[in-house]
Structure formats: structure tokens, C-alpha cells
Design an enzyme around this catalytic site. Structure first.
Site: not given
Lengths: 346, 346
Positions: A132, A252
Site C-alpha cells: 500500500c 496513508h
């Protein structure tokens, strides 16, 4: 896609945090599905999940599950991928693997469609979906790499707890409530359920994601370093990362310093980013506009802002990159790859 | 300190988050006090604060408040410092200023005792206390600077909301509760009360601390850059910073990449850090030990860990630096300076 071929699709790990998003995206994107199989470990088998208004029963994933399956999306952990992907390939299934199992395998393309979609055709039955934190960074760096070349990347991450799974989300919410009520917290999951020592995540920042390697970097940090080089197809890239978990649920954020190989115009850099596929430039300091995890949550794009020329190095710039780690960072990148495979076979 | 001189001390901004910690430290450290004056704006005047078991009434700070005061610690905002420090100096008071008002003034020493205590003697009535995020970084970098030289520093911060004052703490706790209860949040304070646009801090990361400057960096980032060079006494240092607020209450964390001027042995680096004043090395990956904001909260030291040789640049290393922003980042650094002044005058 009219008169298009329809595919027999399997989702392995359908009941997990990423599997759930894959299912939602297959539905929302109206993926050309003939039959849909939802597979999992015996623990979750029997559960019924909804797809386009119909209940689909989750079955135990076995080698034979893949008979007749055209495309399988795996996100049930590395060991499940290592066990079942060879079996699926034997049965003619094209596998898209969201775990780290095949990412650094020399024979396996590691694909972020905005960066290296051309690698898909080289697959030998499995295409790996990157980590990710890597995906959103390479999406943002690709237009700069193509225009100026990149010599060095130094990244510090601010990673959401959803990257550690549904139990980590539950733990974060529970711990936060305990702290607000003035109670002691009893960490049980983070930094990772498999690690012996646990730390408080509520109102804290944990500079460890995944285990440590012998060089003092964590596996998460090494994934970002190695996967970035592989996806960009450039072993000369110098990459440094520090990966940190913070009490954010989805999305994130990354503080990234980039050294380019040529001088640049910062307005041109912003325009390149704004025009690039998969990127939304959110960069207006005068209006205090920049990417925020809470804004990126639930969105498919990668958001880039705080783009500014470095003051100490005229060839360098700084940027702030945010994306939903379960979507572009996992499920959406995998479904994008599936869409390209579907287009290729039409 | 026996048979020591006693001092007439004033604390300006005594009712604020930093003032409160200064008071507590003066008490705990048994600072040699003859008389103690607590000063504030008219809004907080009349409040009684406890010092060594006795109530002390907070008075309105005026120029005449400083008559007979030997040492005054200011943390009531930059404009109060600019108004009252010249008045205090006229009256013979040595001022320790925790605001940014005098930090970059060429005549004013900017002091972190572990780094440049020698500068104290050059003061002309005022000694400036650096920005919180700067202090903990220079404490950690000093032993490396002295041994190897430093050419470049690239830092990304994970800053606690207490740095934005008591109202920011309240807002963070309130917003967090609202999110947990599934209610909408209504940001009112962060990134800064004085700014027009507010953002959610609960379960988020805000890449803005203080206003933006014209070069795209924020004032907080420029403070770290300029103050680091001034404190280290080295204008050739290349410093880049990205300052980010995260939902932590006490304790700033920093991910710092450092390029040294010489090759180094990483074990020697760790030993230098472990032996340096004001630093506690917490660096045992095998036991998952590294500095955490929740562990640093309430402590006076700067905690350093995740010390590792960079993989891309053999002259560089990475580290994770954590300290309580209200203590070493503010009140404790100021009280340390006051202690040095007291020792000097004995």
C-alpha cells in the site's frame, strides 16, 4: 464494454478488510462477471456476502476451487497465496496477488497501472499488487520520473491502522475510548498481531510496521525500497524510508523528499502532477488546502500537495502524498489490474 | 547549591500550558527562589496558583512588574514578549523567552544547553528558547555533529497537539469522542486558532503547523530550518523539514535522515548518543524497543532510536527522535537556561 466477454471471477479472502473492498469495487465498476466465487479459510466459510443484491456463500478455498476460474484476486495472507496460486495457475486462472508472496519474484510482474501497465502482458499466471505505502508513492513519482529522472527518494510515512487489518481498527477505537475515559490500555494487536511486544496506538506514533530485518529497517520499509525500484524499473534509484503507524483509520500519508536528475520549474511539476492519471493535486497553501487522510478515505485517487522546491538542494522538492490504503493501496489497484486483463482478453 | 544566592523570579504566562510546566519544574528542581511573581494578561489575573504548598496570586504583567526581578521566563506569546522584554531588560531583568520573538535576532543567543550553553554569556538581557521541534532534533544531532560533521538533515515531524495550546488538546479529545460516537466534528482550533480554515485532527494527520510562508514551507518548518543552523552555529547545514500535526497529546516524534561528513561506525554512533547529555538511547529492534510519544510524555530527556545506517547513502543514517514538547521542547529547556544563569551568578 459492450458485447464484452464475461469472466469467472474468484475473490480469495473475501471476508477480510481488503476482500470486502474488492467485492464492492467489482460491483460498483460493473466488472464483466459471468460467475463469482467467494473463497476463504474454513473459519469464514458459510458466511453469506451480498453482491449486486444477491447473497453469495463464502466457500473454503481449495485447489479445486479454481477449476474454470478465469481471474482470481488473492488477499488472504502470504501463505494462502503461496499454497493456492500455483494450483490456480495449473488450472488456467490468472491470479492477482495482494500479498507480498510474489512481489519480488523475478518472474512476476509487480504492477501499478499508472506506472507500468505494460508489464501485465509478461505474467506467467500471477501479477503481484504492491504494498500500500509503495503504490501511492510511485503513482505520485511517475510523472516526475518520466520528465526529469529521479536520483533519490527519502520518505517518512504516516500509516493508517486499517493496513494492519480489521482487528487493528477495533483495537484503535477501543484503546482510544479507554484513554478518553481515563482507563489503562492493554495493547493486543499493534504493531502486528504476530509480534511478541505490543504498543499503544491511541494518541501515539509507532515507528514499526511489520518485523525488523537484520539491517535495522523493517520489512515494511524494505518493501517500499525494493518494490519502488522494481516498479519504476530502475535499480539505481536511491530510496530511504521510515514507516510509522499513527492513529488514523483509513488513508496513508507520506512526507516525501525527491531529488531529480535535472533542474525543474515548480509550476510545471504541479501541472504534471495535476495532469497525471490517478492523481488529484490538492495544493493551495493560501487557502490551506492540502491532502488529508480523512478526505482521501473512500476515494480511489492519490492526492498530492505541499509540493515545494527544496531550500537546501535546488534539484530537490518535497511533497505530501495521501491515498486510501485499502483502495488504491490494495483493492482498487488489484481491481484495476483485473480490468486491464479483462480489456486485453476482449 | 548550598549557601547559594537566591533570585527574584517572574513567570510571564503562568497560567498557560508551558507556564504551568515551568512552575512545576521550578518547584521540583528546587530553583533558588527569593520571591516568585506570576504574571499574565488581565484575563487570567487574580487566579491563584500553588507553589510549594502556598497560593500565589497571578498579577497583570506590566513594565513595572519587573522592578527587582532577576530572572523572568516568558511564554505568553510573541507580542507580549516584544512589548515587555525591553521593559524588563531596562529594569535589569535577564529574560528567557519561549516565544519566537527574539530567536532569529542576531544579538540574542538561541540556546539549547546540551548544544551551545557557551552562548548564554553573550546575552544582552534576553536569551531565546528555540522551537520545540528544533530543540529535540539538535540535542540528538549534536554528538554526531561534533564527531563526524553533518552536511544535510531531512526531517519529517509527528507533532503533538499540546504544542498548539490547551484549547487544541481539548479540541482533539472532544473531536475524538465525537468520531467514536459517530457524530460530525466541527473543527474550531487546529491547525491554528488564528488561521481562517480549520481541519479535523481526530484520526487525521494535518501537514500544516503555523502559517505558510511564500516559499511553500510553513513558519514551523522555517523555524526548524533556521533555528537549527543558528544553534549549531553552521550556516552551511542543509536542512529540510516537513512539519505535521498528528492526534498525539504530549510528545513530538521526528523521522530524521542525516548525512555525515565522514564515514562512521553505526555502533559508535549509538554509543555517542547513549553517552550524550540529555539523550536516552532506546534502540533494541530485537525487543521492539524504540522511543514512543506515550513513553516520553512527562520526561525531561530526548529519546533516540531506530538508529540505522542508510542503505542508499553510506555517509547517511536514519533515526527516530521523541521528546515531550512541553518539557524539553519548552519549559524544561527554559528552566535549564535559568539554572545555568543561577550557577553563573553564584
Amino acid at each position: 464494454m459492450s458485447n464484452q466477454k464475461l469472466f469467472n471471477v474468484a475473490v480469495v479472502g473475501a471476508t477480510g478488510a481488503v476482500g470486502e473492498q474488492i467485492l464492492r469495487l467489482l460491483e460498483e465498476r460493473n466488472f464483466p462477471i459471468q460467475t463469482l466465487k467467494l473463497l476463504s479459510s474454513p473459519r469464514s466459510a458459510g458466511v453469506k456476502l451480498n453482491f449486486k443484491g444477491n447473497p453469495v456463500e463464502v466457500e473454503v478455498a481449495t485447489p479445486d476451487s479454481f477449476e474454470g476460474v478465469d481471474i482470481a484476486l488473492f488477499s488472504a495472507g502470504g501463505s494462502v497465496s503461496l499454497d493456492l496460486i500455483p494450483e490456480a495457475i495449473k488450472r488456467g486462472t490468472v491470479c492477482i496477488d495482494n500479498t507480498s508472496a510474489y512481489r519480488m519474484d523475478a518472474e512476476t510482474p509487480l504492477v501499478v497501472p499508472e506506472v507500468n501497465i505494460d508489464k501485465i502482458s509478461e505474467h506467467k499466471g500471477v501479477i503481484a499488487n504492491p504494498n500500500c505505502s509503495t503504490i501511492q508513492m510511485v503513482v505520485a513519482l511517475k510523472p516526475l520520473y518520466d520528465r526529469y529522472g529521479i536520483s533519490r527518494i527519502i520518505a517518512s510515512t504516516y500509516q493508517a491502522v486499517s493496513g494492519a487489518g480489521a482487528l487493528a481498527i477495533e483495537e484503535t477505537l477501543r484503546q482510544t475510548k479507554e484513554v478518553l475515559e481515563g482507563n489503562a490500555v492493554d495493547p493486543k494487536i499493534l504493531p502486528a498481531a504476530s509480534l511478541p511486544v505490543k504498543h499503544q496506538i491511541a494518541f501515539n506514533a509507532i515507528p514499526q510496521i511489520d518485523k525488523f530485518t537484520e539491517n535495522g529497517f523493517t520489512y515494511e520499509e524494505m518493501k517500499m525500497i525494493n518494490e519502488t525500484k522494481k516498479i519504476m524499473g530502475d535499480d539505481t534509484l536511491e530510496v530511504t524510508t521510515t514507516c510509522v503507524r499513527i492513529p488514523v483509520i483509513y488513508g496513508h500519508s507520506e512526507s516525501v523528499y525527491v531529488e531529480l536528475k535535472q533542474d525543474f520549474d515548480i509550476e510545471e511539476v504541479k501541472q504534471l502532477l495535476a495532469d497525471a492519471p490517478g492523481i488529484v493535486l490538492v495544493d493551495n497553501p493560501a487557502e490551506q488546502q492540502y491532502p488529508l487522510a480523512t478526505d482521501a478515505a473512500g476515494k480511489l485517487d492519490t492526492f498530492v500537495g505541499r509540493v515545494r522546491r527544496d531550500l537546501s538542494n535546488p534539484r530537490a522538492l518535497n511533497m505530501w502524498i495521501v491515498s486510501d490504503n485499502l483502495l488504491k493501496g490494495a483493492a482498487w489497484n488489484a481491481v484495476q489490474i483485473a480490468e486491464y486483463i479483462a480489456i486485453e482478453q476482449n
